[in-house]
Scaffold this motif. Structure first.
Motif, PDB file in Angstrom:
ATOM      1  N   THR A   6       7.640  33.874 -54.525  1.00 42.76           N
ATOM      2  CA  THR A   6       8.120  34.889 -55.458  1.00 42.76           C
ATOM      3  C   THR A   6       8.779  34.189 -56.637  1.00 42.76           C
ATOM      4  O   THR A   6       9.785  33.487 -56.477  1.00 42.76           O
ATOM      5  CB  THR A   6       9.122  35.837 -54.761  1.00 42.76           C
ATOM      6  OG1 THR A   6       8.454  36.431 -53.637  1.00 42.76           O
ATOM      7  CG2 THR A   6       9.586  36.938 -55.712  1.00 42.76           C
ATOM      8  N   SER A   9      12.774  33.505 -57.612  1.00 43.65           N
ATOM      9  CA  SER A   9      13.692  33.651 -56.472  1.00 43.65           C
ATOM     10  C   SER A   9      14.107  32.253 -55.995  1.00 43.65           C
ATOM     11  O   SER A   9      13.609  31.247 -56.497  1.00 43.65           O
ATOM     12  CB  SER A   9      13.025  34.440 -55.337  1.00 43.65           C
ATOM     13  OG  SER A   9      12.002  33.664 -54.759  1.00 43.65           O
ATOM     14  N   ILE A  10      15.021  32.200 -55.030  1.00 46.94           N
ATOM     15  CA  ILE A  10      15.435  30.886 -54.516  1.00 46.94           C
ATOM     16  C   ILE A  10      14.337  30.372 -53.585  1.00 46.94           C
ATOM     17  O   ILE A  10      13.943  31.074 -52.654  1.00 46.94           O
ATOM     18  CB  ILE A  10      16.782  30.999 -53.773  1.00 46.94           C
ATOM     19  CG1 ILE A  10      17.893  31.353 -54.768  1.00 46.94           C
ATOM     20  CG2 ILE A  10      17.103  29.697 -53.041  1.00 46.94           C
ATOM     21  CD1 ILE A  10      19.234  31.650 -54.124  1.00 46.94           C
ATOM     22  N   TRP A  11      13.853  29.175 -53.855  1.00 42.92           N
ATOM     23  CA  TRP A  11      12.816  28.596 -52.997  1.00 42.92           C
ATOM     24  C   TRP A  11      13.454  27.549 -52.097  1.00 42.92           C
ATOM     25  O   TRP A  11      14.234  26.709 -52.551  1.00 42.92           O
ATOM     26  CB  TRP A  11      11.717  27.944 -53.849  1.00 42.92           C
ATOM     27  CG  TRP A  11      10.918  28.936 -54.641  1.00 42.92           C
ATOM     28  CD1 TRP A  11      11.066  30.303 -54.651  1.00 42.92           C
ATOM     29  CD2 TRP A  11       9.862  28.656 -55.561  1.00 42.92           C
ATOM     30  NE1 TRP A  11      10.159  30.879 -55.505  1.00 42.92           N
ATOM     31  CE2 TRP A  11       9.406  29.893 -56.080  1.00 42.92           C
ATOM     32  CE3 TRP A  11       9.239  27.481 -56.002  1.00 42.92           C
ATOM     33  CZ2 TRP A  11       8.379  29.980 -57.015  1.00 42.92           C
ATOM     34  CZ3 TRP A  11       8.218  27.570 -56.930  1.00 42.92           C
ATOM     35  CH2 TRP A  11       7.786  28.803 -57.423  1.00 42.92           C
ATOM     36  N   ASP A 277      21.531  26.502 -59.761  1.00 40.14           N
ATOM     37  CA  ASP A 277      20.908  27.779 -59.406  1.00 40.14           C
ATOM     38  C   ASP A 277      19.681  28.065 -60.289  1.00 40.14           C
ATOM     39  O   ASP A 277      19.142  29.165 -60.273  1.00 40.14           O
ATOM     40  CB  ASP A 277      21.938  28.912 -59.533  1.00 40.14           C
ATOM     41  CG  ASP A 277      21.439  30.204 -58.909  1.00 40.14           C
ATOM     42  OD1 ASP A 277      20.814  30.140 -57.825  1.00 40.14           O
ATOM     43  OD2 ASP A 277      21.634  31.277 -59.524  1.00 40.14           O
ATOM     44  N   ARG A 279      15.872  28.290 -61.394  1.00 40.77           N
ATOM     45  CA  ARG A 279      14.745  28.707 -60.543  1.00 40.77           C
ATOM     46  C   ARG A 279      13.421  28.196 -61.120  1.00 40.77           C
ATOM     47  O   ARG A 279      13.385  27.606 -62.187  1.00 40.77           O
ATOM     48  CB  ARG A 279      14.707  30.243 -60.457  1.00 40.77           C
ATOM     49  CG  ARG A 279      16.057  30.879 -60.084  1.00 40.77           C
ATOM     50  CD  ARG A 279      16.417  30.634 -58.641  1.00 40.77           C
ATOM     51  NE  ARG A 279      17.779  31.089 -58.337  1.00 40.77           N
ATOM     52  CZ  ARG A 279      18.103  32.354 -58.020  1.00 40.77           C
ATOM     53  NH1 ARG A 279      17.180  33.290 -57.983  1.00 40.77           N
ATOM     54  NH2 ARG A 279      19.351  32.661 -57.761  1.00 40.77           N
ATOM     55  N   ASP A 299       4.632  38.500 -60.444  1.00 38.27           N
ATOM     56  CA  ASP A 299       5.848  38.343 -59.643  1.00 38.27           C
ATOM     57  C   ASP A 299       5.692  37.330 -58.532  1.00 38.27           C
ATOM     58  O   ASP A 299       6.648  36.643 -58.171  1.00 38.27           O
ATOM     59  CB  ASP A 299       6.258  39.700 -59.041  1.00 38.27           C
ATOM     60  CG  ASP A 299       6.774  40.640 -60.109  1.00 38.27           C
ATOM     61  OD1 ASP A 299       7.373  40.134 -61.088  1.00 38.27           O
ATOM     62  OD2 ASP A 299       6.584  41.859 -59.970  1.00 38.27           O
ATOM     63  N   THR A 300       4.498  37.289 -57.975  1.00 39.28           N
ATOM     64  CA  THR A 300       4.282  36.352 -56.872  1.00 39.28           C
ATOM     65  C   THR A 300       3.061  35.475 -57.187  1.00 39.28           C
ATOM     66  O   THR A 300       2.232  35.852 -58.014  1.00 39.28           O
ATOM     67  CB  THR A 300       4.032  37.085 -55.544  1.00 39.28           C
ATOM     68  OG1 THR A 300       2.849  37.870 -55.685  1.00 39.28           O
ATOM     69  CG2 THR A 300       5.212  37.965 -55.165  1.00 39.28           C
TER      70      THR A 300
END
Ligand code: GAL
Length: 304
Positions: A6, A9-11, A277, A279, A299-300
């Motif tokens: 995603t 987001s945090i990976w 933080d 991304r 988004d993904t």
């Protein structure tokens, strides 16, 4: 197992820890992808992760840190990995390529003193293996020029090029490297004079070279532009817009052509207030038959 990622987001890696590989680069070596990038946590500078599928990343090593081994490769090279105040220096946009002749992994990066951006130097490190540890060979200003945001590109004939923002980011310089990739052989072009392009990223498709770059607005995103050329030396086209006015709130890190031939735009969505933080956003890079480049947001992403 990640079936998709995603964007923004945090990976996390396969151990569940946050992936720190900002402003990075991916290479494919002996069946494995290696993702290098900035890691500013603790005493780290550059970390590497490995993956077979580009979707699930295993932390391998902090390949360059405050206490990495150093070696003086050039005359008058600054090999300091801490600054005069004893603090961390600033290492940005590390890129790694493999030299087939020497069987070494060579890293080029942007180096600052950790206090300001006046050093504007390029740094080099070397390793026998993709996962390090790398030995830092120091930093310098190519021909005395400023050198900030940068990338590396290896052409089909194994000639490598280092590309970096110069003259306070006003011009983009293209340098051909020596055969061992450990020095600059020649300044082969100065692109887009006075356009203030940075965050360069290069890919070659069907014999045509494409370079994406951002404008200079620090951590804030801006309009990405691209140009194309029949040779890395030129003649490069003028700049055209790609993506929206903030490039979907991203800045180019690098472009990856996977083993299946698909091309992806890897970018940073920086958080200037809380760097750690920051991304990642990965998007398919579409190159049309007429050499036009397109980026659409999604988004993904599932990388193939
Ligand atoms: C950006 C650059 C980043 C980092 C940042 C610091 O313009 O692309 O790599 O240097 O500025 O403000």
């Amino acid at each position: 197992m990640n079936e998709y990622l995603t964007n923004g987001s945090i990976w996390t890696d396969t151990e569940g820890n946050v992936i720190h590989a900002h402003g990075g680069h991916i290479i494919f070596h002996n069946g494995t992808y290696y993702w290098y990038g900035e890691n500013r946590t603790d005493n780290n500078y550059v970390s590497v992760y490995s993956s077979a599928d580009l979707m699930n990343w295993r932390f391998e090593n902090n390949v360059l840190t405050v206490s990495s081994k150093t070696a003086s490769h050039r005359i008058r090279t600054n090999t300091m990995l801490t600054n005069e105040q004893g603090g961390k220096i600033n290492i940005e946009r590390p890129k790694v390529i493999y030299n087939k002749k020497s069987s070494k992994f060579i890293m080029w990066m942007h180096v600052e003193n950790g206090v300001n951006y006046d050093l504007a130097a390029c740094g080099i490190a070397i390793s026998d293996t993709p996962t390090g540890n790398f030995t830092y060979l120091g930093c310098f200003n190519p021909y005395g020029y400023m050198s900030r945001d940068c990338t590396l590109f290896v052409d089909d004939d194994e000639t490598a090029y280092f590309i970096s923002s110069s003259r306070d980011n006003a011009d983009m310089h293209v340098y051909r490297l020596t055969d061992d990739y450990l020095n600059i052989d020649k300044l082969v072009n100065k692109l887009w004079q006075g356009e203030y392009r940075e965050a360069p990223a290069v890919v070659k498709k069907d014999g045509v070279y494409y370079m994406l770059s951002s404008y200079c607005t620090g951590w804030d995103p801006n309009q990405c532009k691209y140009a194309s050329a029949p040779s890395i030396v030129g003649k490069w086209s003028t700049l055209s817009c790609v993506g929206d006015s903030t490039t979907y709130r991203t800045q180019p890190a690098f472009i990856l052509q996977t083993e299946t031939g698909n091309i992806y735009y890897y970018s940073d969505r920086w958080n200037g207030d809380d760097y750690d933080d920051s991304r990642y956003v990965i998007l398919p890079l579409i190159i049309n038959d007429n050499n036009a480049v397109h980026l659409d947001y999604q988004d993904t992403i599932t990388i193939k």
